[in-house]
Design a protein around this motif. Structure first.
Motif, mmCIF file in Angstrom:
data_model
loop_
_atom_site.group_PDB
_atom_site.id
_atom_site.type_symbol
_atom_site.label_atom_id
_atom_site.label_comp_id
_atom_site.label_asym_id
_atom_site.label_seq_id
_atom_site.Cartn_x
_atom_site.Cartn_y
_atom_site.Cartn_z
ATOM 1 N N ASP A 55 15.091 6.497 -22.167
ATOM 2 C CA ASP A 55 16.199 5.656 -22.703
ATOM 3 C C ASP A 55 16.203 5.772 -24.288
ATOM 4 O O ASP A 55 17.099 5.366 -24.856
ATOM 5 N N ASP A 56 15.110 6.022 -24.708
ATOM 6 C CA ASP A 56 15.066 5.946 -26.397
ATOM 7 C C ASP A 56 14.743 7.096 -26.984
ATOM 8 O O ASP A 56 14.643 7.283 -28.027
ATOM 9 N N ARG A 57 14.319 8.176 -26.232
ATOM 10 C CA ARG A 57 14.019 9.571 -26.866
ATOM 11 C C ARG A 57 15.119 10.650 -26.437
ATOM 12 O O ARG A 57 15.921 10.533 -25.332
ATOM 13 N N LEU A 58 15.242 11.672 -27.705
ATOM 14 C CA LEU A 58 15.906 12.705 -26.997
ATOM 15 C C LEU A 58 15.336 13.613 -26.228
ATOM 16 O O LEU A 58 14.203 13.859 -26.291
ATOM 17 N N VAL A 59 15.977 14.174 -25.189
ATOM 18 C CA VAL A 59 15.502 15.039 -24.287
ATOM 19 C C VAL A 59 15.886 16.498 -24.771
ATOM 20 O O VAL A 59 17.196 16.665 -24.750
ATOM 21 N N VAL A 60 15.058 17.334 -24.830
ATOM 22 C CA VAL A 60 15.273 18.698 -25.206
ATOM 23 C C VAL A 60 14.953 19.699 -24.158
ATOM 24 O O VAL A 60 13.672 19.514 -23.823
ATOM 25 N N ILE A 61 15.824 20.587 -23.890
ATOM 26 C CA ILE A 61 15.307 21.289 -22.584
ATOM 27 C C ILE A 61 15.840 22.741 -23.228
ATOM 28 O O ILE A 61 16.868 23.021 -23.629
ATOM 29 N N ARG A 62 14.733 23.484 -22.967
ATOM 30 C CA ARG A 62 14.906 25.132 -23.266
ATOM 31 C C ARG A 62 15.131 25.597 -21.967
ATOM 32 O O ARG A 62 14.096 25.870 -21.298
ATOM 33 N N PHE A 63 16.197 26.143 -21.739
ATOM 34 C CA PHE A 63 16.704 26.877 -20.457
ATOM 35 C C PHE A 63 16.681 28.406 -20.730
ATOM 36 O O PHE A 63 16.728 29.082 -21.946
ATOM 37 N N GLY A 64 16.165 29.086 -20.006
ATOM 38 C CA GLY A 64 15.987 30.672 -20.019
ATOM 39 C C GLY A 64 14.835 31.163 -19.238
ATOM 40 O O GLY A 64 14.092 30.467 -18.545
ATOM 41 N N GLU A 65 14.481 32.386 -19.162
ATOM 42 C CA GLU A 65 13.484 33.189 -18.576
ATOM 43 C C GLU A 65 12.155 33.177 -19.398
ATOM 44 O O GLU A 65 12.299 33.689 -20.559
ATOM 45 N N PRO A 66 11.134 32.358 -19.091
ATOM 46 C CA PRO A 66 9.852 32.489 -19.972
ATOM 47 C C PRO A 66 9.534 33.762 -20.285
ATOM 48 O O PRO A 66 8.706 33.874 -21.382
ATOM 49 N N SER A 67 9.704 34.847 -19.567
ATOM 50 C CA SER A 67 9.233 36.028 -20.102
ATOM 51 C C SER A 67 10.113 36.909 -21.295
ATOM 52 O O SER A 67 9.689 37.823 -21.777
ATOM 53 N N ASN A 68 11.228 36.214 -21.371
ATOM 54 C CA ASN A 68 12.120 36.636 -22.500
ATOM 55 C C ASN A 68 11.630 36.509 -23.746
ATOM 56 O O ASN A 68 11.050 35.506 -24.029
ATOM 57 N N ARG A 69 11.651 37.438 -24.870
ATOM 58 C CA ARG A 69 10.879 37.499 -26.188
ATOM 59 C C ARG A 69 11.552 36.229 -26.716
ATOM 60 O O ARG A 69 10.664 35.408 -27.294
ATOM 61 N N GLU A 70 12.786 36.162 -26.752
ATOM 62 C CA GLU A 70 13.600 34.679 -27.601
ATOM 63 C C GLU A 70 12.906 33.421 -26.827
ATOM 64 O O GLU A 70 12.799 32.510 -27.856
ATOM 65 N N CYS A 71 12.831 33.464 -25.738
ATOM 66 C CA CYS A 71 12.161 32.164 -25.031
ATOM 67 C C CYS A 71 10.598 32.051 -25.521
ATOM 68 O O CYS A 71 10.247 30.903 -25.981
ATOM 69 N N MET A 72 9.828 33.002 -25.534
ATOM 70 C CA MET A 72 8.712 32.889 -25.792
ATOM 71 C C MET A 72 8.641 32.478 -27.388
ATOM 72 O O MET A 72 7.558 31.775 -27.745
ATOM 73 N N LEU A 73 9.447 32.985 -28.293
ATOM 74 C CA LEU A 73 9.442 32.654 -29.491
ATOM 75 C C LEU A 73 9.774 31.188 -29.899
ATOM 76 O O LEU A 73 9.314 30.408 -30.621
ATOM 77 N N MET A 74 10.997 30.534 -29.047
ATOM 78 C CA MET A 74 11.231 29.330 -28.999
ATOM 79 C C MET A 74 10.274 28.741 -28.420
ATOM 80 O O MET A 74 10.120 27.228 -29.253
ATOM 81 N N ASP A 75 9.743 28.891 -27.392
ATOM 82 C CA ASP A 75 8.482 27.769 -26.748
ATOM 83 C C ASP A 75 7.510 27.758 -27.619
ATOM 84 O O ASP A 75 7.012 26.471 -27.870
#
Length: 147
Positions: free
Chosen positions: A23-43
């Motif tokens: 109700d009071d916080r921003l929900v941030v969702i990283r979508f993608g395949e966890p093995s992808n390099r960009e996802c790993m960097l962002m994670d």
């Protein structure tokens, strides 16, 4: 399988519940395949930023190869996409890239991510549906694509 450190949303129901439950916080969702390099960097950045933003944001990951419910609806065609929700409303942010619906390029710096999340949260808590990122990424993103 998702990030070891960030909570992974394993089904469409889990994604919906994550978005609906705050109700009071921003929900941030990283979508993608966890093995992808960009996802790993962002994670890695999301993990490093999470203790700094925990008062106003909660961060999740979602493997789009497992949870396909939102791929078409949210146009999740990039290798890595971060989306923002506040009180069950999709928050948009103008990064200067022409795509205000999501962040679809990896950031380089933890503080940069914290700044973006703060701007989105502040705008959301004031009732805005679209905010402007603290930095224009049009040059950064295009430069990345040309490499």
């Amino acid at each position: 399988m998702g990030s070891v450190f960030l909570q992974n949303l394993r089904t469409g129901w889990h994604v919906d519940q994550a978005i609906l439950s705050e109700d009071d916080r921003l929900v941030v969702i990283r979508f993608g395949e966890p093995s992808n390099r960009e996802c790993m960097l962002m994670d890695e950045l999301l993990y490093k930023a999470s203790p700094l933003v925990q008062q106003f944001a909660v961060i999740y990951t979602c493997d789009t190869s497992v949870v396909k419910d939102f791929n078409e609806m949210y146009e999740l065609y990039d290798p890595m996409t971060v989306m923002f929700f506040y009180r069950n409303k999709h928050m948009m942010c103008d990064f200067g890239t022409g795509n205000n619906n999501k962040l679809n390029f990896p950031l380089q710096d933890k503080q940069e991510l914290v700044d973006i999340l703060e701007v989105i949260y502040r705008g959301a808590s004031k009732g805005k549906g679209l905010v402007t990122a603290p930095k224009d990424y049009s040059y950064t993103n295009n430069a990345r694509r040309d490499q």
